[in-house]
Design an enzyme around this catalytic site. Sequence first.
Site, PDB file in Angstrom:
ATOM      1  N   SER A  19      33.580  54.013  39.643  1.00  0.00           N
ATOM      2  CA  SER A  19      34.592  55.033  39.340  1.00  0.00           C
ATOM      3  C   SER A  19      33.995  56.390  38.956  1.00  0.00           C
ATOM      4  O   SER A  19      34.507  57.428  39.390  1.00  0.00           O
ATOM      5  CB  SER A  19      35.525  54.532  38.241  1.00  0.00           C
ATOM      6  N   LYS A  68      41.651  44.554  31.283  1.00  0.00           N
ATOM      7  CA  LYS A  68      42.920  44.904  31.936  1.00  0.00           C
ATOM      8  C   LYS A  68      44.141  44.239  31.291  1.00  0.00           C
ATOM      9  O   LYS A  68      45.209  44.834  31.243  1.00  0.00           O
ATOM     10  CB  LYS A  68      42.869  44.549  33.427  1.00  0.00           C
ATOM     11  N   ASN A  89      45.445  49.254  34.843  1.00  0.00           N
ATOM     12  CA  ASN A  89      44.121  49.790  35.188  1.00  0.00           C
ATOM     13  C   ASN A  89      44.024  51.295  34.921  1.00  0.00           C
ATOM     14  O   ASN A  89      42.957  51.872  35.063  1.00  0.00           O
ATOM     15  CB  ASN A  89      43.748  49.485  36.650  1.00  0.00           C
ATOM     16  N   ALA A 131      45.205  33.408  43.498  1.00  0.00           N
ATOM     17  CA  ALA A 131      46.388  33.529  42.629  1.00  0.00           C
ATOM     18  C   ALA A 131      46.009  34.118  41.273  1.00  0.00           C
ATOM     19  O   ALA A 131      46.633  33.814  40.256  1.00  0.00           O
ATOM     20  CB  ALA A 131      47.044  32.154  42.469  1.00  0.00           C
ATOM     21  N   ARG A 155      43.020  27.590  45.410  1.00  0.00           N
ATOM     22  CA  ARG A 155      42.289  26.335  45.166  1.00  0.00           C
ATOM     23  C   ARG A 155      43.006  25.472  44.125  1.00  0.00           C
ATOM     24  O   ARG A 155      43.216  24.293  44.314  1.00  0.00           O
ATOM     25  CB  ARG A 155      40.870  26.686  44.707  1.00  0.00           C
ATOM     26  N   GLY A 244      37.393  46.207  51.824  1.00  0.00           N
ATOM     27  CA  GLY A 244      37.968  46.398  50.492  1.00  0.00           C
ATOM     28  C   GLY A 244      37.614  47.702  49.799  1.00  0.00           C
ATOM     29  O   GLY A 244      38.201  48.016  48.753  1.00  0.00           O
TER      30      GLY A 244
END
Length: 278
Positions: A19, A68, A89, A131, A155, A244
């Site tokens: 960042s 977070k 965030n 998830a 999973r 990403g």
Amino acid sequence: MTITPLAAVLGHPISHSKSPILHNFWLKKYNIHGFYIPIDVAVEDLGFALNALPKLGFKGVNITVPLKEAVMPHIHHMTDRVKMIGAANILSFSSSGEIVADNTDGIGFLKNIQSNAPAWLIDRPVLVIGAGGAARAIITALRDAGIGEIRIANRTSERAQRLNHAFNSELHICQWEELSAKETLHDIGLVVNTTSLGMVGQPPLNMNLSHLNANAVVTDIVYTPLQTPLLKQASERGHQIVDGLGMLLHQAVPAFQSWFGIQPEVTQELRELVLSHG
Ligand code: ATR
């Protein structure tokens, strides 16, 4: 006297954060005499830091791992998506020191896809793998964008069920063992890996894309490496892929705008700069 605007990213550890590279690039580009710094803050010191920073000239901060969720009790005002995701965030400090929180991970994700795969078939189901917190932010953005059907596979199936419950049971749960099945993949428009599988030092995501429709787009929130084994497989099969890194760049745009008053641009130059920092 003009006050030098300051912003920071808080996390623990924080030395790896990209960042500062991107916000300082934008500060220079837009000729703003401000600074953006990384600050290592342990969970137990977060309240102290958030009390002090607004008084020291900080306009706001980014919040990263592992803070977070821990930041939630310190917030005065939050957007609906922060409520839904249960994590923030971005914090902006009002002139009276009140803390306003947002979560732009999901909209950063969506913007990345819209910018790099504009022909993505949004009327098709989306398959979200994982998830955790990232999946939650991404699903929130996909729902807000009007995606009709969201499938999830994780999973640990209890975690997928908990996530589904949080979204009023609107998601469709696929079994982890059925990740590559025809039934799971044949009509999907977008596949998203939100797990850490495929990251440097982690095993790859064990998934076979042979049942995926040729028009489907495949994306990964992992960006080290830029081309994960999943993206490599998708690319070799002729699918459009979106890496990403763009999510990281796009999630930062609303933060910079909120603190420094200019909506910054995500450019190839910025992408290359971040990549050049390993
Ligand atoms: P984040 O906030 O980045 O989403 P997280 O909340 O820790 O991080 O979630 C990590 C996700 O990666 C989870 O979906 C996790 O699956 P489990 O719920 O089963 O733990 C998934 N994940 C991590 N390592 C994994 C592995 N080796 N195999 C399969 N899934 C994995």
